[in-house]
Scaffold this motif. Structure first.
Motif, mmCIF file in Angstrom:
data_model
loop_
_atom_site.group_PDB
_atom_site.id
_atom_site.type_symbol
_atom_site.label_atom_id
_atom_site.label_comp_id
_atom_site.label_asym_id
_atom_site.label_seq_id
_atom_site.Cartn_x
_atom_site.Cartn_y
_atom_site.Cartn_z
ATOM 1 N N PHE A 252 28.566 -58.494 7.927
ATOM 2 C CA PHE A 252 29.764 -59.146 8.459
ATOM 3 C C PHE A 252 29.412 -60.090 9.603
ATOM 4 O O PHE A 252 30.039 -61.140 9.773
ATOM 5 C CB PHE A 252 30.767 -58.093 8.946
ATOM 6 C CG PHE A 252 31.428 -57.335 7.836
ATOM 7 C CD1 PHE A 252 32.317 -57.965 6.978
ATOM 8 C CD2 PHE A 252 31.166 -55.986 7.629
ATOM 9 C CE1 PHE A 252 32.933 -57.262 5.935
ATOM 10 C CE2 PHE A 252 31.763 -55.280 6.602
ATOM 11 C CZ PHE A 252 32.648 -55.917 5.748
ATOM 12 N N GLY A 253 28.401 -59.717 10.391
ATOM 13 C CA GLY A 253 27.989 -60.574 11.497
ATOM 14 C C GLY A 253 27.494 -61.919 11.021
ATOM 15 O O GLY A 253 27.715 -62.942 11.699
ATOM 16 N N ALA A 254 26.807 -61.945 9.881
ATOM 17 C CA ALA A 254 26.323 -63.214 9.338
ATOM 18 C C ALA A 254 27.474 -64.134 8.984
ATOM 19 O O ALA A 254 27.461 -65.337 9.300
ATOM 20 C CB ALA A 254 25.453 -62.943 8.104
ATOM 21 N N ILE A 255 28.476 -63.594 8.327
ATOM 22 C CA ILE A 255 29.637 -64.404 7.948
ATOM 23 C C ILE A 255 30.367 -64.915 9.183
ATOM 24 O O ILE A 255 30.705 -66.100 9.296
ATOM 25 C CB ILE A 255 30.583 -63.587 7.056
ATOM 26 C CG1 ILE A 255 29.871 -63.166 5.775
ATOM 27 C CG2 ILE A 255 31.856 -64.376 6.749
ATOM 28 C CD1 ILE A 255 30.657 -62.198 4.917
ATOM 29 N N LEU A 256 30.587 -64.041 10.146
ATOM 30 C CA LEU A 256 31.343 -64.407 11.341
ATOM 31 C C LEU A 256 30.581 -65.393 12.214
ATOM 32 O O LEU A 256 31.183 -66.307 12.792
ATOM 33 C CB LEU A 256 31.677 -63.148 12.141
ATOM 34 C CG LEU A 256 32.692 -62.204 11.484
ATOM 35 C CD1 LEU A 256 32.690 -60.848 12.182
ATOM 36 C CD2 LEU A 256 34.086 -62.808 11.526
ATOM 37 N N SER A 257 29.269 -65.227 12.331
ATOM 38 C CA SER A 257 28.501 -66.145 13.181
ATOM 39 C C SER A 257 28.496 -67.549 12.627
ATOM 40 O O SER A 257 28.480 -68.531 13.396
ATOM 41 C CB SER A 257 27.067 -65.630 13.334
ATOM 42 O OG SER A 257 26.400 -65.599 12.076
ATOM 43 N N VAL A 258 28.528 -67.676 11.299
ATOM 44 C CA VAL A 258 28.567 -69.013 10.683
ATOM 45 C C VAL A 258 29.958 -69.622 10.774
ATOM 46 O O VAL A 258 30.132 -70.793 11.111
ATOM 47 C CB VAL A 258 28.105 -68.928 9.214
ATOM 48 C CG1 VAL A 258 28.362 -70.262 8.502
ATOM 49 C CG2 VAL A 258 26.632 -68.577 9.137
#
Length: 554
Positions: A252-258
């Motif tokens: 989820f962090g990958a999606i949110l950071s992008v």
């Protein structure tokens, strides 16, 4: 489900604020028939065992064990025959959490697993956006990873305080879960807004500290609603959340950071854990038997006016000062770690396994982003291999453990804790082989799916070892001490694992060779994992002897 609300933290709060008007208990109803044993006032009417059958440590162990597990109070005639001890009303008492129906048990385990997942996700949720954090806070990569170090360190230290406190009859589990989770949720706000690395690391440590109760006590809570023969099944269901949580965080962090930036990782954690807080506050009941029986004793005292009605938990609190209670509670996990060879060796093994799990958060970006050119979101997807490995392991583990553990017990056969060890040995072999597969298939020229198979095999072995060694401890030690035993494990594994992300990149980068950038770094870990298979082998050979020397063992 009304009893879930009644015995939850929120329900208890309403109960006390309304002066017992709402969420009343059966003992407080006018038509309640008081059992005769709570009305008698003669010593001869109290159940006692002969003095010679209870001596020294055996007496206190029997008292503690009986009052917290079976509800059958065993009373030495000299010291305690002036009291009437509260017990469950028979083996089928509906107030005993072990007698809940399947739906209630399943919902409770889901709640604890969801709580565990929601706080575990926070450990590495921001790592896919690490470069953004580095640029914004003007720090290097190693300093940026200190947020993982401090969080994991916090939830390693936290259970040393929270778990023993939850074992006090006056406190219990549910209030600790609710209050610490409330602080954790609030801490996500300044963490998302902080503008310097020192404040970020401090907030992360505090977040881990207040996130920690469910990570150590969750397994004990699950055991309190489960019949002994089904404990491995329940623990496995809870552990899916415990093992998958750290992997879902980077996904989820990958999606949110992008899409929104690294700070939104913590807003996301606040939302998820806030939902968990709302659910747990009103739907997570108390399950710790000494706490439930102590509350029942107080209600019966009020109903009958008989102050001789009590429990061992109440007596222990009345006979000791707060200082004595705290010293004993805080010392117990440390004592278990130092003096119990079974616990210490398992703690070391699990710490190594746990450390490798956190190293994946470092090595996957090194290989898939720096070598193979994956995008941030594609990197997040690679962490799902960890979850796939866990789910495959669950599908293998449950039928085996049902055949080797549950069925023999239901057939009244004797089952010893060593029944779990062969699976742990198999898990250790999978763990080590997965590391070799990952390292030597992660080349610059072959397909990227190979190392993901290695990750899945490694985590499948991780899950099997977690389950079997935790069950081995659960079957070896008295239930009332399990929270301290698990707290000991959480302290050792988290303290050791917390430092691995700091030097993880250096380990793999300094050992890389052309075409095999992470092979030797993974192999070092694989060699260590292979050597440590000797630990479960030792337990399989000498387990009974080691348990016989323990004052906490069954």
């Amino acid at each position: 489900m009304s009893d879930f609300i009644r015995d939850s933290f929120g329900g208890r709060l309403i109960y006390h604020l309304s002066r017992h008007k709402y969420f009343r208990y059966p003992e407080e109803e006018e038509d309640y028939i008081i059992p005769e044993k709570y009305l008698v006032d003669t010593k001869s009417d109290i159940q006692c065992l002969p003095k010679e059958e209870l001596d020294g440590d055996d007496a206190s162990a029997s008292l503690s064990s009986s009052s917290s597990i079976s509800g059958k109070t065993v009373i030495p005639e000299d010291k305690y025959n002036n009291y009437i001890f509260v017990e469950w009303d028979g083996d089928e008492d509906p107030e005993d959490p072990r007698n809940w129906n399947l739906f209630k048990k399943g919902f409770f385990i889901f709640e604890v697993a969801f709580l565990t997942t929601s706080v575990y996700m926070a450990s590495a949720v921001y790592t896919p956006g690490l470069q953004q954090l580095q640029d914004e806070l003007s720090v290097g990569r190693v300093v940026g990873t200190l947020g993982v170090f401090t969080f994991v360190l916090g939830y390693g230290i936290g259970p040393i305080l929270w778990s023993p406190i939850s074992e006090n009859a006056a406190v219990g589990r549910s209030s600790i879960y609710a209050l610490t989770l409330l602080v954790f949720v609030i801490l996500q706000i300044p963490t998302a807004l902080v503008d310097n690395i020192a404040g970020f690391c401090i907030l992360r440590f505090l977040g881990g500290f207040f996130a920690s109760p469910c990570l150590a006590t969750g397994g004990a809570s699950v055991g309190e609603v489960t019949k002994y023969w089904n404990f491995p099944l329940s623990l496995a269901l809870w552990s899916i959340g415990a093992v998958c949580g750290p992997s879902l965080g980077p996904f989820f962090g990958a999606i949110l950071s992008v899409k929104a930036g690294w700070r939104w990782s913590f807003w996301f954690i606040m939302i998820v854990s806030g939902f968990s807080l709302a659910m747990l506050t009103f739907f997570l009941p108390e399950t710790y038997a000494p706490t439930l029986l102590a509350r029942k004793a107080k209600r019966l005292r009020a109903k009958t006016g008989n102050n001789r009605i009590t429990t061992m938990g109440l007596l222990e609190n009345e006979e000791r000062t707060v200082h004595q209670i705290m010293i004993e509670a805080l010392w117990r996990p440390i004592e278990v770690t130092i003096l119990e060879p079974v616990v210490l060796l398992i703690d070391i093994y699990i710490a190594m396994v746990y450390s490798v799990l956190y190293l994946f958060f470092e090595v996957l970006p090194i290989y898939f982003v720096e070598v193979r050119g994956f995008t941030t979101i594609e990197l997040g997807l690679t962490y799902l291999a960890i979850i796939i490995g866990v789910l495959v392991a669950v599908s293998i583990y449950l039928p085996i453990i049902h055949h080797q553990f549950t069925k023999p017990i239901l057939n009244n056969e004797t089952v010893y804790p060593e029944v779990f060890i062969p699976i742990a040995i198999g898990g250790g072999c999978l763990f080590a082989s997965g590391l070799f597969i990952f390292g030597w298939s992660a080349t610059t020229y072959t397909h990227w799916i190979g190392p993901l198979f290695g990750v899945a095999i490694t985590t499948a072995g991780t899950f099997l070892m977690f389950q079997t060694l935790f069950n081995y401890m659960g079957a070896s030690f008295k239930l009332e001490y399990l929270a301290s035993v698990f707290a000991s494990n959480d302290l050792v594994r988290s303290t050791i694992a917390s430092v691995f992300p700091i030097f993880g990149a250096a380990l793999f980068n300094n050992l890389k060779i052309d075409k095999f950038p992470v092979a030797w770094g993974s192999s070092v870990l694989g060699f260590i994992g292979t050597a440590m298979i000797a630990i479960p082998v030792l337990f399989y050979i000498n387990g009974p002897k080691l348990r016989a020397r323990s004052k906490y063992a069954k």
